[in-house]
Design an enzyme around this catalytic site. Structure first.
Site, PDB file in Angstrom:
ATOM      1  N   LYS A 226     -10.109   2.219 -14.492  1.00  0.00           N
ATOM      2  CA  LYS A 226     -10.833   1.786 -13.307  1.00  0.00           C
ATOM      3  C   LYS A 226     -12.187   1.190 -13.689  1.00  0.00           C
ATOM      4  O   LYS A 226     -12.855   1.659 -14.611  1.00  0.00           O
ATOM      5  CB  LYS A 226     -11.045   2.969 -12.356  1.00  0.00           C
ATOM      6  CG  LYS A 226      -9.755   3.617 -11.870  1.00  0.00           C
ATOM      7  CD  LYS A 226      -8.973   2.702 -10.943  1.00  0.00           C
ATOM      8  CE  LYS A 226      -7.761   3.408 -10.347  1.00  0.00           C
ATOM      9  NZ  LYS A 226      -7.072   2.581  -9.340  1.00  0.00           N
TER      10      LYS A 226
ATOM     11  N   HIS B  65       3.119  -1.259  -7.067  1.00  0.00           N
ATOM     12  CA  HIS B  65       2.089  -0.221  -7.085  1.00  0.00           C
ATOM     13  C   HIS B  65       2.668   1.163  -6.822  1.00  0.00           C
ATOM     14  O   HIS B  65       3.411   1.375  -5.862  1.00  0.00           O
ATOM     15  CB  HIS B  65       1.039  -0.530  -6.002  1.00  0.00           C
ATOM     16  CG  HIS B  65       0.076   0.579  -5.745  1.00  0.00           C
ATOM     17  ND1 HIS B  65       0.146   1.394  -4.630  1.00  0.00           N
ATOM     18  CD2 HIS B  65      -0.977   1.022  -6.473  1.00  0.00           C
ATOM     19  CE1 HIS B  65      -0.838   2.277  -4.677  1.00  0.00           C
ATOM     20  NE2 HIS B  65      -1.529   2.076  -5.777  1.00  0.00           N
TER      21      HIS B  65
END
Length: 373
Positions: A174, A304
């Site tokens: 991230k 996803h």
């Protein structure tokens, strides 16, 4: 006589995450750390005794709404031929038409839609990928769960090493922190640790267009597989512009909740990687509709989350996809996907190839039954 749907069981399940995680939305003050997954499971039984299981999910909010919406409309599927999945889907859409055809409404329907596809493949005695028409028996797999922003660089290094030793082929971390310099330092450290192992980054929608351009330019040096959600998920034009400006591919789409929302990317000239999420887009039925259009537009695919579903859908996509590995849902399923040599392998079991655990029953907060058991 054709078979008919006899009974539908709904389960509202809350699954705690042992170690809460934070992405950029938490560090920018938009959300709280993620501490649980809220699941909607659907189990279908037909008059001829065939069964199917499906699920959808939510994070932080919306789970109870999904459960209640499907509880309200599921009765219209009773008595219908389970083979007529597209027809059933439209029936459910019209039953709840006053709340729209995206978002919570279709995410609720998604759980039943997935269950019907699982049932159809089980009845055929085939893995879902084979029923759809597989292009491959395995898909490239990457791990995300070890790369969140609450983890230190050393923790991410350790988790990345463990993932690679477990057979996973790539790592995603991230980014998107308020201080962009910290992002670059973390990416540089992980790239050095991984060597030439494929690496992705995910900004979780936290940059504006100007910052996204600067960050994409800075990130080019790290030879990334993709830069994910650099902009607001609904900024189709902005994502399209970035995808045609930089060498590093842009990936987006996980937050979109309908085929039309995904098609806005295509219509804007997007040339990146699409990341539809079957439970979010409304189920396997709309996922397949968009996948056909995405392939026609020459777009790569990396669905996803929800690997238990997406492994099959990715295996049926014409060009080589990626599948995202998260171990969070593992306590809910008796079987686990086989991972080796950097790939996740399609199970040879019929349907999705997964069955529910006693733990899933223990975590059920509420259930509802429609039709005759």
């Amino acid at each position: 006589m054709p078979d008919a749907i006899r009974h539908i069981n709904l389960s509202h399940v809350v699954l705690p995450i042992d170690n809460p995680v934070s992405d950029a939305k938490v560090l920018t003050g938009k959300q709280k750390p993620l501490s649980e997954m809220v699941m909607l499971f659907v189990e279908v039984l037909t008059e001829d005794g065939f069964r199917g299981m499906g699920f959808s999910y939510s994070k932080r909010a919306g789970g109870p709404a999904q459960f209640r919406h499907l509880k309200e409309i599921a009765e219209v599927a009773i008595g219908q031929d389970p083979s007529d999945i597209a027809k059933i889907y439209d029936t459910l859409l019209w039953a709840g038409a006053s709340v729209g055809r995206s978002g919570v409404a279709t995410q609720a329907i998604a759980a039943l839609d997935v269950a019907l596809w699982d049932l159809k493949a089980r009845r055929a005695g085939l893995p879902l990928a084979k029923l759809l028409g597989a292009h491959r028996d395995s898909c490239r797999v990457y791990n995300t769960s070890g790369g969140f922003l609450q983890a230190s660089v050393d923790e991410i290094k350790d988790k990345s090493t463990a993932s690679l030793e477990a057979g996973i082929g790539a790592i995603k971390i991230k980014v998107g922190q308020p201080d962009w310099r910290l992002d670059l330092k973390r990416v540089a450290a992980i790239r050095e640790h991984l060597g030439d192992v494929p690496l992705m980054v995910d900004a979780n929608q936290q940059w504006d267009r100007a910052r996204a351009k600067r960050m994409c330019r800075e990130l080019e040096q790290f030879d990334l597989v993709w830069i994910e959600e650099p902009l607001d998920a609904w900024d189709a034009v902005g994502h399209a512009q970035l995808s045609t400006t930089f060498d590093t591919p842009i990936a987006t789409g996980e937050m979109l909740t309908s085929v039309s929302e995904h098609m806005a990317l295509v219509n804007a000239g997007y040339q990146g990687i699409v990341q539809p999420d079957a439970p979010r887009i409304g189920g396997i039925t709309p996922f397949l509709r968009f996948a056909t259009l995405a392939n026609h537009a020459g777009l790569a695919l990396a669905p996803h989350f929800a690997m238990e579903i997406h492994l099959h859908l990715a295996a049926a996509y014409p060009t080589e996809p990626w599948v995202e590995h998260f171990e969070w849902l593992s306590p809910l399923f008796e079987e686990q996907p086989e991972i080796r040599d950097g790939r996740m392998w399609v199970p040879d079991r019929p349907g999705l190839g997964f069955s529910l655990t006693p733990k899933m029953r223990q975590l059920t907060r509420e259930s509802a039954s429609v039709g005759r058991p």
